[in-house]
Design a protein around this motif. Sequence first.
Motif, PDB file in Angstrom:
ATOM      1  N   ASP A  43       0.717  -1.112  -0.088  1.00  0.00           N
ATOM      2  CA  ASP A  43       0.026  -0.032  -0.054  1.00  0.00           C
ATOM      3  C   ASP A  43       0.994   1.087   0.050  1.00  0.00           C
ATOM      4  OD1 ASP A  43      -2.181  -1.509   0.080  1.00  0.00           O
ATOM      5  OD2 ASP A  43      -2.490  -1.420   2.181  1.00  0.00           O
ATOM      6  N   VAL A  44       1.996   1.395   0.863  1.00  0.00           N
ATOM      7  CA  VAL A  44       2.703   2.622   0.874  1.00  0.00           C
ATOM      8  C   VAL A  44       3.752   2.568  -0.369  1.00  0.00           C
ATOM      9  CG1 VAL A  44       4.488   3.707   2.088  1.00  0.00           C
ATOM     10  CG2 VAL A  44       2.926   2.438   3.299  1.00  0.00           C
ATOM     11  N   ALA A  46       2.909   1.566  -3.269  1.00  0.00           N
ATOM     12  CA  ALA A  46       2.187   2.271  -4.576  1.00  0.00           C
ATOM     13  C   ALA A  46       1.821   3.692  -4.333  1.00  0.00           C
ATOM     14  CB  ALA A  46       0.805   1.677  -4.250  1.00  0.00           C
ATOM     15  N   MET A  47       2.164   4.306  -3.134  1.00  0.00           N
ATOM     16  CA  MET A  47       1.903   5.590  -3.107  1.00  0.00           C
ATOM     17  C   MET A  47       3.062   6.743  -3.119  1.00  0.00           C
ATOM     18  SD  MET A  47      -0.832   6.276   0.609  1.00  0.00           S
ATOM     19  CE  MET A  47       0.574   6.089   1.628  1.00  0.00           C
ATOM     20  N   HIS A  50       3.628   8.568  -6.568  1.00  0.00           N
ATOM     21  CA  HIS A  50       1.955   8.595  -7.130  1.00  0.00           C
ATOM     22  C   HIS A  50       2.051  10.104  -7.248  1.00  0.00           C
ATOM     23  CE1 HIS A  50      -2.400   8.586  -7.715  1.00  0.00           C
ATOM     24  NE2 HIS A  50      -2.077   7.210  -7.807  1.00  0.00           N
TER      25      HIS A  50
END
Length: 178
Positions: A43-44, A46-47, A50
């Motif tokens: 999750d992190v 992917a950020m 971004h």
Amino acid sequence: MAELQTLARPYAKAVFELARESGSLKAWTDRLSALSAAVTAPDVAAMIGHPKVTRQALADALSASLGESIGREGQGFVRLLAENGRLKLVPLIAEQFEALRAEAETRVDVEITSAASVPDAQQAQLAKAVGSRLNRQVAIDWKVDESLIAGAVIRAGDLVIDGSVSGELERLKSSLEK
């Protein structure tokens, strides 16, 4: 990959110097480990980078989620890495920090793979001999690989000592093919 190693090096050296001067090598090992686990979480990860997530928002979220586990200095480090777009380097920074720490503490991680399990008394003798040979404190990870036939393979960083029968057979085969 070499480029990423090069980018991580100044951060690892700076953190190491800070940790050494303040006597907090273990604390920084823990901080970097926690931070590394956080930035590699799917999750992190992917950020990071971004376009809709600002660097400041990412730093704030990481600092808040890690909280006291990384302390005030760790949170400052997170902000610095985020501002410079270097959060993805944290696992490499942690790896290089540990190498610098091991060098400073004159210790080395050694992997010994033997063809059969080694009795405790022989493990102690071999650990002492390897430590003496490398002139360092050793932390040994023992493994068994029956395909070695007999003997052992010792790995310490770039050093590999292959005293196995399968290794000897491979060297003999290579010399005969020449």
